[in-house]
Motif scaffolding. Structure first.
Motif, PDB file in Angstrom:
ATOM      1  N   PRO A  99     110.306   9.154  89.774  1.00 47.35           N
ATOM      2  CA  PRO A  99     109.772   7.989  90.491  1.00 47.35           C
ATOM      3  C   PRO A  99     110.692   7.467  91.605  1.00 47.35           C
ATOM      4  N   VAL A 100     111.994   7.670  91.497  1.00 46.71           N
ATOM      5  CA  VAL A 100     112.923   7.170  92.510  1.00 46.71           C
ATOM      6  C   VAL A 100     113.361   8.281  93.465  1.00 46.71           C
ATOM      7  N   PHE A 101     113.724   9.448  92.923  1.00 45.91           N
ATOM      8  CA  PHE A 101     114.302  10.525  93.725  1.00 45.91           C
ATOM      9  C   PHE A 101     113.277  11.525  94.255  1.00 45.91           C
ATOM     10  N   GLY A 102     112.022  11.384  93.901  1.00 48.20           N
ATOM     11  CA  GLY A 102     110.979  12.302  94.378  1.00 48.20           C
ATOM     12  C   GLY A 102     111.015  13.615  93.623  1.00 48.20           C
ATOM     13  N   ASN A 103     110.670  14.696  94.309  1.00 45.69           N
ATOM     14  CA  ASN A 103     110.632  16.013  93.676  1.00 45.69           C
ATOM     15  C   ASN A 103     112.059  16.534  93.492  1.00 45.69           C
ATOM     16  N   ILE A 104     112.417  16.823  92.250  1.00 49.61           N
ATOM     17  CA  ILE A 104     113.733  17.377  91.925  1.00 49.61           C
ATOM     18  C   ILE A 104     113.507  18.802  91.447  1.00 49.61           C
ATOM     19  N   SER A 105     114.200  19.754  92.066  1.00 50.42           N
ATOM     20  CA  SER A 105     114.097  21.152  91.645  1.00 50.42           C
ATOM     21  C   SER A 105     115.495  21.733  91.458  1.00 50.42           C
ATOM     22  N   VAL A 106     115.566  22.770  90.624  1.00 48.97           N
ATOM     23  CA  VAL A 106     116.842  23.416  90.318  1.00 48.97           C
ATOM     24  C   VAL A 106     116.707  24.905  90.600  1.00 48.97           C
ATOM     25  N   SER A 107     117.550  25.409  91.515  1.00 47.10           N
ATOM     26  CA  SER A 107     117.603  26.851  91.767  1.00 47.10           C
ATOM     27  C   SER A 107     118.964  27.352  91.298  1.00 47.10           C
ATOM     28  N   TYR A 108     119.025  28.625  90.921  1.00 46.99           N
ATOM     29  CA  TYR A 108     120.282  29.162  90.411  1.00 46.99           C
ATOM     30  C   TYR A 108     120.287  30.672  90.484  1.00 46.99           C
ATOM     31  N   TYR A 109     121.487  31.215  90.362  1.00 46.80           N
ATOM     32  CA  TYR A 109     121.674  32.642  90.104  1.00 46.80           C
ATOM     33  C   TYR A 109     122.851  32.782  89.166  1.00 46.80           C
ATOM     34  N   SER A 110     122.917  33.913  88.485  1.00 42.09           N
ATOM     35  CA  SER A 110     124.020  34.152  87.561  1.00 42.09           C
ATOM     36  C   SER A 110     124.421  35.623  87.594  1.00 42.09           C
ATOM     37  N   TYR A 139     128.948  33.758  85.039  1.00 41.38           N
ATOM     38  CA  TYR A 139     129.176  32.860  86.171  1.00 41.38           C
ATOM     39  C   TYR A 139     127.808  32.404  86.661  1.00 41.38           C
ATOM     40  N   SER A 140     127.624  31.095  86.822  1.00 40.42           N
ATOM     41  CA  SER A 140     126.353  30.592  87.354  1.00 40.42           C
ATOM     42  C   SER A 140     126.607  29.671  88.540  1.00 40.42           C
ATOM     43  N   HIS A 141     125.684  29.732  89.480  1.00 41.49           N
ATOM     44  CA  HIS A 141     125.676  28.864  90.658  1.00 41.49           C
ATOM     45  C   HIS A 141     124.348  28.107  90.609  1.00 41.49           C
ATOM     46  N   VAL A 142     124.425  26.818  90.345  1.00 38.71           N
ATOM     47  CA  VAL A 142     123.230  25.993  90.156  1.00 38.71           C
ATOM     48  C   VAL A 142     123.177  24.945  91.261  1.00 38.71           C
ATOM     49  N   LYS A 143     121.993  24.839  91.902  1.00 40.72           N
ATOM     50  CA  LYS A 143     121.811  23.881  92.994  1.00 40.72           C
ATOM     51  C   LYS A 143     120.643  22.958  92.638  1.00 40.72           C
ATOM     52  N   VAL A 144     120.904  21.652  92.663  1.00 39.82           N
ATOM     53  CA  VAL A 144     119.868  20.649  92.400  1.00 39.82           C
ATOM     54  C   VAL A 144     119.434  20.071  93.741  1.00 39.82           C
ATOM     55  N   VAL A 172     125.716  20.749  93.602  1.00 38.50           N
ATOM     56  CA  VAL A 172     125.954  22.176  93.405  1.00 38.50           C
ATOM     57  C   VAL A 172     126.982  22.310  92.297  1.00 38.50           C
ATOM     58  N   ASP A 173     126.680  23.172  91.334  1.00 39.44           N
ATOM     59  CA  ASP A 173     127.565  23.344  90.189  1.00 39.44           C
ATOM     60  C   ASP A 173     127.844  24.833  90.008  1.00 39.44           C
ATOM     61  N   ASP A 174     129.103  25.225  90.083  1.00 41.21           N
ATOM     62  CA  ASP A 174     129.540  26.598  89.834  1.00 41.21           C
ATOM     63  C   ASP A 174     130.393  26.588  88.579  1.00 41.21           C
ATOM     64  N   GLY A 175     130.284  27.656  87.787  1.00 38.22           N
ATOM     65  CA  GLY A 175     131.159  27.692  86.632  1.00 38.22           C
ATOM     66  C   GLY A 175     130.997  28.925  85.777  1.00 38.22           C
ATOM     67  N   LEU A 176     132.001  29.128  84.945  1.00 36.99           N
ATOM     68  CA  LEU A 176     131.987  30.197  83.949  1.00 36.99           C
ATOM     69  C   LEU A 176     131.594  29.603  82.607  1.00 36.99           C
ATOM     70  N   ASP A 177     130.715  30.293  81.901  1.00 37.82           N
ATOM     71  CA  ASP A 177     130.245  29.831  80.599  1.00 37.82           C
ATOM     72  C   ASP A 177     130.152  31.008  79.648  1.00 37.82           C
ATOM     73  N   LEU A 178     130.181  30.705  78.367  1.00 38.65           N
ATOM     74  CA  LEU A 178     129.862  31.686  77.350  1.00 38.65           C
ATOM     75  C   LEU A 178     128.350  31.790  77.289  1.00 38.65           C
ATOM     76  N   SER A 179     127.830  33.008  77.243  1.00 40.76           N
ATOM     77  CA  SER A 179     126.386  33.221  77.178  1.00 40.76           C
ATOM     78  C   SER A 179     126.065  34.053  75.947  1.00 40.76           C
ATOM     79  N   LEU A 180     125.043  33.652  75.227  1.00 39.88           N
ATOM     80  CA  LEU A 180     124.612  34.346  74.016  1.00 39.88           C
ATOM     81  C   LEU A 180     123.144  34.714  74.122  1.00 39.88           C
ATOM     82  N   GLY A 181     122.759  35.810  73.497  1.00 42.32           N
ATOM     83  CA  GLY A 181     121.365  36.212  73.514  1.00 42.32           C
ATOM     84  C   GLY A 181     120.988  37.001  72.276  1.00 42.32           C
TER      85      GLY A 181
END
Length: 172
Positions: free
Chosen positions: A78-89, A114-119, A128-137
């Motif tokens: 309602p305040v910020f309008g359309n918020i979308s998140v794009s990323y690659y890893s 490693y992920s690069h996330v853009k809001v 923009v958030d870059d970082g290393l994370d543990l990933s499980l699947g």
């Protein structure tokens, strides 16, 4: 910056190594439903190159993987309008695959991602958030033909993004 260059080089090396594929190596191509809490689901593409490591364990493999959003998760605020998140890893995984019978195998994997996330908010890059994370699947492969499997997986990309993916696995 050096971490990004290293991981980009690792992804290129995995992609280029398909020309030198050994018997047993495989490639996965998948579409993933990207889930981020509070946003509508998005769609991502996932490409993986794997190499069995029987000297470590007969069911162990190493994988290199890249993924990218193609339809971004989003919401209307309602305040910020359309918020979308794009990323690659870009990720590297150790994988254990356990055959249940001659057609179905369970698989679990853990690795560093490693992920690069853009809001984005109404056309502006908000964060923009870059970082290393543990990933499980965890997942399953189902044999369709001698060199072709169907693969279904659930992967925790980082603390905010999960993938539910399905696709094919081709064995060289």
């Amino acid at each position: 910056m050096k971490t990004k260059q290293f991981l980009a080089g690792l992804a290129l090396a995995c992609a280029g190594s398909s020309a030198m594929a050994q018997n047993g190596d495989y490639m996965n191509g998948q579409l993933a439903i990207a889930n981020i809490d509070g946003l509508s689901d998005g769609l991502s593409v996932v490409a993986t190159y794997g190499r069995p490591m029987p000297t470590v364990h007969k069911y162990f493999a190493l994988e290199g993987e890249v993924s990218a959003s193609v339809s971004d998760p989003d919401t209307n605020h309602p305040v910020f309008g359309n918020i979308s998140v794009s990323y690659y890893s870009i990720a590297g995984y150790g994988v254990l695959t356990y055959p249940l019978d001659n057609k179905i195998s369970l698989r679990g994997r853990a690795g560093l991602l490693y992920s690069h996330v853009k809001v984005n908010s109404s056309g502006y890059v908000w964060r923009v958030d870059d970082g290393l994370d543990l990933s499980l699947g965890i997942g399953v492969t189902i044999a369709l033909q001698p060199k072709l499997n169907m693969i279904i997986e659930y992967t925790d990309i980082n603390s905010d993004i999960t993938h539910m993916s399905a696709g094919v696995q081709y064995k060289f």
